[in-house]
Design a protein around this motif. Structure first.
Motif, mmCIF file in Angstrom:
data_model
loop_
_atom_site.group_PDB
_atom_site.id
_atom_site.type_symbol
_atom_site.label_atom_id
_atom_site.label_comp_id
_atom_site.label_asym_id
_atom_site.label_seq_id
_atom_site.Cartn_x
_atom_site.Cartn_y
_atom_site.Cartn_z
ATOM 1 N N HIS A 62 -72.778 -9.287 -54.837
ATOM 2 C CA HIS A 62 -73.030 -9.752 -53.466
ATOM 3 C C HIS A 62 -72.649 -8.594 -52.547
ATOM 4 O O HIS A 62 -71.460 -8.274 -52.425
ATOM 5 N N ARG A 64 -73.729 -8.360 -49.270
ATOM 6 C CA ARG A 64 -73.451 -8.927 -47.934
ATOM 7 C C ARG A 64 -74.409 -8.580 -46.808
ATOM 8 O O ARG A 64 -74.261 -9.133 -45.728
ATOM 9 N N ASN A 94 -77.524 -14.826 -51.095
ATOM 10 C CA ASN A 94 -76.772 -15.629 -50.106
ATOM 11 C C ASN A 94 -76.269 -14.769 -48.942
ATOM 12 O O ASN A 94 -75.091 -14.721 -48.641
ATOM 13 N N SER A 152 -71.392 -22.881 -53.124
ATOM 14 C CA SER A 152 -70.420 -21.796 -53.075
ATOM 15 C C SER A 152 -70.581 -21.091 -51.732
ATOM 16 O O SER A 152 -71.038 -21.710 -50.770
ATOM 17 N N THR A 153 -70.216 -19.786 -51.657
ATOM 18 C CA THR A 153 -70.344 -19.071 -50.387
ATOM 19 C C THR A 153 -71.809 -19.116 -49.920
ATOM 20 O O THR A 153 -72.707 -18.797 -50.692
ATOM 21 N N HIS A 178 -76.128 -20.652 -60.766
ATOM 22 C CA HIS A 178 -74.688 -20.880 -60.583
ATOM 23 C C HIS A 178 -74.481 -22.347 -60.923
ATOM 24 O O HIS A 178 -74.980 -23.229 -60.232
ATOM 25 N N CYS A 281 -62.145 -17.520 -56.978
ATOM 26 C CA CYS A 281 -63.591 -17.295 -57.030
ATOM 27 C C CYS A 281 -64.242 -18.534 -57.634
ATOM 28 O O CYS A 281 -63.570 -19.402 -58.180
ATOM 29 N N ASN A 282 -65.565 -18.593 -57.487
ATOM 30 C CA ASN A 282 -66.334 -19.723 -58.010
ATOM 31 C C ASN A 282 -67.390 -19.218 -58.992
ATOM 32 O O ASN A 282 -68.183 -18.374 -58.603
ATOM 33 N N ALA A 311 -67.900 -9.743 -55.056
ATOM 34 C CA ALA A 311 -68.091 -10.595 -53.866
ATOM 35 C C ALA A 311 -66.970 -10.315 -52.868
ATOM 36 O O ALA A 311 -65.966 -11.028 -52.821
ATOM 37 N N HIS A 313 -64.568 -10.084 -49.731
ATOM 38 C CA HIS A 313 -64.128 -10.778 -48.509
ATOM 39 C C HIS A 313 -62.965 -9.968 -47.959
ATOM 40 O O HIS A 313 -62.272 -9.283 -48.720
ATOM 41 N N SER A 327 -64.109 -17.682 -51.510
ATOM 42 C CA SER A 327 -64.058 -17.347 -52.938
ATOM 43 C C SER A 327 -64.815 -16.059 -53.204
ATOM 44 O O SER A 327 -65.905 -15.853 -52.669
ATOM 45 N N GLY A 328 -64.243 -15.225 -54.057
ATOM 46 C CA GLY A 328 -64.950 -14.009 -54.462
ATOM 47 C C GLY A 328 -64.028 -12.810 -54.470
ATOM 48 O O GLY A 328 -63.088 -12.732 -53.677
HETATM 49 O O1 DOR Z 1 -66.699 -16.603 -55.899
HETATM 50 C C1 DOR Z 1 -67.847 -16.522 -55.496
HETATM 51 N N1 DOR Z 1 -68.178 -15.775 -54.428
HETATM 52 N N2 DOR Z 1 -68.806 -17.227 -56.120
HETATM 53 C C2 DOR Z 1 -70.051 -17.336 -55.619
HETATM 54 O O2 DOR Z 1 -70.844 -18.027 -56.182
HETATM 55 C C3 DOR Z 1 -70.408 -16.655 -54.374
HETATM 56 C C4 DOR Z 1 -69.530 -15.512 -54.111
HETATM 57 C C5 DOR Z 1 -69.649 -15.028 -52.676
HETATM 58 O O3 DOR Z 1 -70.772 -14.788 -52.231
HETATM 59 O O4 DOR Z 1 -68.628 -14.868 -52.021
#
Ligand code: DOR
Length: 444
Positions: A62, A64, A94, A152-153, A178, A281-282, A311, A313, A327-328
Motif C-alpha cells: 500500500h 498511499r 485502497n 480494513s483501511t 482480503h 495489522c489486519n 502499509a 501509517h 492497522s498496517g
Molecule cells: O493492516 C492492514 N493495513 N491491512 C489491510 O488490509 C489494509 C492495510 C492498510 O491499507 O493500511
C-alpha cells in the motif's frame, strides 16, 4: 545505458545455487555463464562470491498515493523498496479515490512514471456497484482484482453474496482477496468494549479480529472460486487452519493460491506487549503456533507467495489508543533481510525463498520478463552480502512514515546493491540515479 559485467556471483535461481558471471546490456540480462570475458565497452564489477538474486517482486503493498501522501507516496515508498532489494511491486487499490475504474487505474500508472524507482503494477478494486467497470478491465493492465471480503483501511468492504457471486463470475482477471468475516469481528469488538470500554488492550487484537473470522471468510472465497472456476489468490494468511485449505505443490497450474507476509514469519502474540499498535495489522498477528505452521507451509509449498502488505501509517497515528490506531506496518525495506534470516534459522532453503519472493509472484500474476535470472529478461537484480549484517534503526528508514517494526533488531544479511532495468538504483548505502521504474506488463 550501462553495460556491466558482474563477475564471481553466487547466483540463486530456479531451484539452484551456482557460481558464475552475468552480463547486462540495454536493460536486460545478456548472458549468464561460469566465466564471461570483459568487453572493451563494459564496466566490470567483481562481487567476490556474494549472492546475486533476481530482484524481489513484492506482490502486496500500500503506497498511499493518491489521497494519503502524508503516509507515503509513489516516490518515497519505491525508494524504500529498492533499498531493500525489491525491484517491482503490485500496489493496492485502497487509495483516495479508490481504484474502481480504468481512469483511476491509469492515473496511478501516470503518477508512478518518472517518480518510482521500482517497477510498478496496480490492482483494480471492487465496490458494491462497479461490476460494469470490472467487466471492461483489460487483463493486460492489471495483475488482478482486489476484494476486501473483510473491512480494513478504506471503505471497500464487499460482502453481499449476490455481488460477490457476480464479481467471481464476470471478472476477466484473477481475484485476490482480503479474507476476514466482518460481522464476527464486530461481535468480538462489542464484547471487548463491554468489558474494557474505549481502553481495549492491543494484545486482544488477534481475538477481536479472530482466527475464526479469517477461516470462515477464506472458506467462502475458496468456495466461490471453485464454483465459478475463477483464479483466486488469498492474501496474507495468518492462521494454521487456513493453510489446510490450500494444496501443496508448484504454483503453475493451481487455480487457488495462497500468500503470507513477512511479519507473520517473525512476530507472534507476545510481541504485542513490546510493540503494541506498531504491529497492529489486519488480519492480526496471532499465536506462535500459527507462525510455526506458516513457516512450515512455505517449506511444503502450501503458501505460494511471500509478500509484505507494506502499509505505512504515521507515528502519531500509531500512538493513538488501540481502537483509534490504524492497522498496517511499513515492511518493504526490511523484507529481504528478515526473510533471509528465516533461511539462516533453517526454516526453508534459499532457492525456496527466491521462488516465493521472485519467481512465483511473476508466474502467478503473469508479469512479463521479470522474476528470474534468465537471458533476455530485464536486469532487475539484487546483490546481498550474507554476513555483513543489518541493524534496523529509525534514521535509515526511507519510508515516509519514518519508523520500522524491526527497530533495534539485527539481521545477518545486508543488501549490497539493487539494479532496476539494468541500472544501479541502490549501492548499499544510498539511492543512486534517477527513478527508472517501468510499468509492468502482464500476459494472460
Ligand atoms: O493492516 C492492514 N493495513 N491491512 C489491510 O488490509 C489494509 C492495510 C492498510 O491499507 O493500511
Amino acid at each position: 545505458m550501462s553495460n556491466l559485467l558482474i563477475q564471481n556471483a553466487r547466483m540463486v535461481n530456479e531451484g539452484r545455487e551456482f557460481n558464475g558471471d552475468l552480463r547486462i546490456r540495454d536493460q536486460r540480462i545478456a548472458a549468464i555463464a561460469p566465466h564471461l570475458f570483459p568487453r572493451s565497452d563494459e564496466k566490470v564489477l567483481d562481487i567476490k562470491g556474494r549472492w546475486l538474486f533476481p530482484g524481489v517482486i513484492d506482490a502486496q503493498v500500500h503506497f498511499r498515493e493518491p489521497g494519503f501522501e502524508y503516509k507515503g507516496d509513489l516516490s518515497s515508498e519505491p525508494a524504500a523498496a529498492v533499498a531493500g532489494g525489491v525491484t517491482s511491486y503490485l500496489e493496492m487499490p485502497n487509495t483516495k479515490p479508490p481504484v474502481l475504474d480504468n481512469e483511476a487505474l491509469e492515473d496511478k500508472y501516470h503518477r508512478a512514471s518518472g517518480r518510482s524507482r521500482a517497477n510498478f503494477g496496480f490492482y483494480f478494486g471492487t465496490s458494491n456497484d462497479n461490476l460494469e467497470a470490472i467487466k471492461r478491465i483489460d487483463p493486460k493492465t492489471t495483475p488482478g482484482l482486489k476484494i476486501f471480503m473483510g473491512a480494513s483501511t478504506g471503505n471497500m468492504l464487499v460482502d453481499d453474496p449476490d455481488i460477490l457471486n457476480a464479481i467471481f463470475s464476470h471478472t476477466p482477471v484473477p481475484i485476490i482477496t482480503h479474507c476476514e468475516d466482518t460481522p464476527m469481528i464486530e461481535a468480538e469488538m462489542a464484547k471487548a468494549r463491554a468489558i474494557y470500554g474505549d481502553d481495549i488492550p492491543v494484545d486482544l487484537h488477534g481475538e477481536i479480529r479472530s482466527r475464526e473470522a479469517c477461516i470462515k471468510s477464506t472458506r467462502l472465497a475458496i468456495s466461490l472460486a471453485k464454483k465459478h472456476s475463477t483464479p483466486l489468490h488469498v492474501l496474507h494468511i495468518s492462521t494454521a487452519e487456513e493453510l489446510e485449505l490450500f494444496a501443496p505443490g508448484p504454483v503453475t497450474g493451481k487455480l487457488i493460491t495462497a500468500e503470507t507476509c513477512v511479519h507473520f514469519l517473525h512476530f507472534a502474540r507476545n510481541d504485542y506487549f513490546r510493540l503494541g499498535n506498531f504491529i497492529k495489522c489486519n488480519p492480526a498477528i496471532k499465536e506462535a503456533s500459527d507462525r510455526e505452521a506458516i513457516l512450515r507451509a512455505i517449506a511444503d509449498d502450501r503458501v505460494d507467495v511471500l509478500a509484505t502488505d507494506h502499509a505505512p501509517h504515521t507515528l502519531e497515528e500509531k500512538q493513538l489508543p488501540y481502537i483509534k490506531a490504524p492497522s498496517g506496518l511499513p515492511l518493504v525495506q526490511d523484507f529481504l533481510v528478515v526473510a533471509l534470516q528465516k533461511v539462516r534459522d533453517g526454516h526453508f532453503s534459499l532457492p525456496h525463498l527466491i521462488q516465493k519472493i521472485c519467481h512465483n509472484p511473476a508466474l502467478r500474476f503473469g508479469i512479463q520478463e521479470r522474476g528470474f535470472l534468465r537471458e533476455g529478461f530485464f536486469a532487475d537484480l539484487v546483490i546481498v552480502e550474507p554476513n555483513a549484517g543489518t541493524d534496523i534503526t529509525r534514521d535509515k528508514v526511507l519510508s515516509k512514515c519514518g519508523w520500522s517494526p524491526f527497530e533495534g533488531e539485527h539481521f545477518d544479511a545486508k543488501v549490497a546493491a539493487t539494479f532496476v532495468n539494468g541500472e544501479l538504483a541502490y549501492d548499499g548505502a544510498r539511492l543512486v540515479g534517477a527513478p527508472l521504474g517501468q510499468r509492468l506488463r502482464f500476459s494472460r
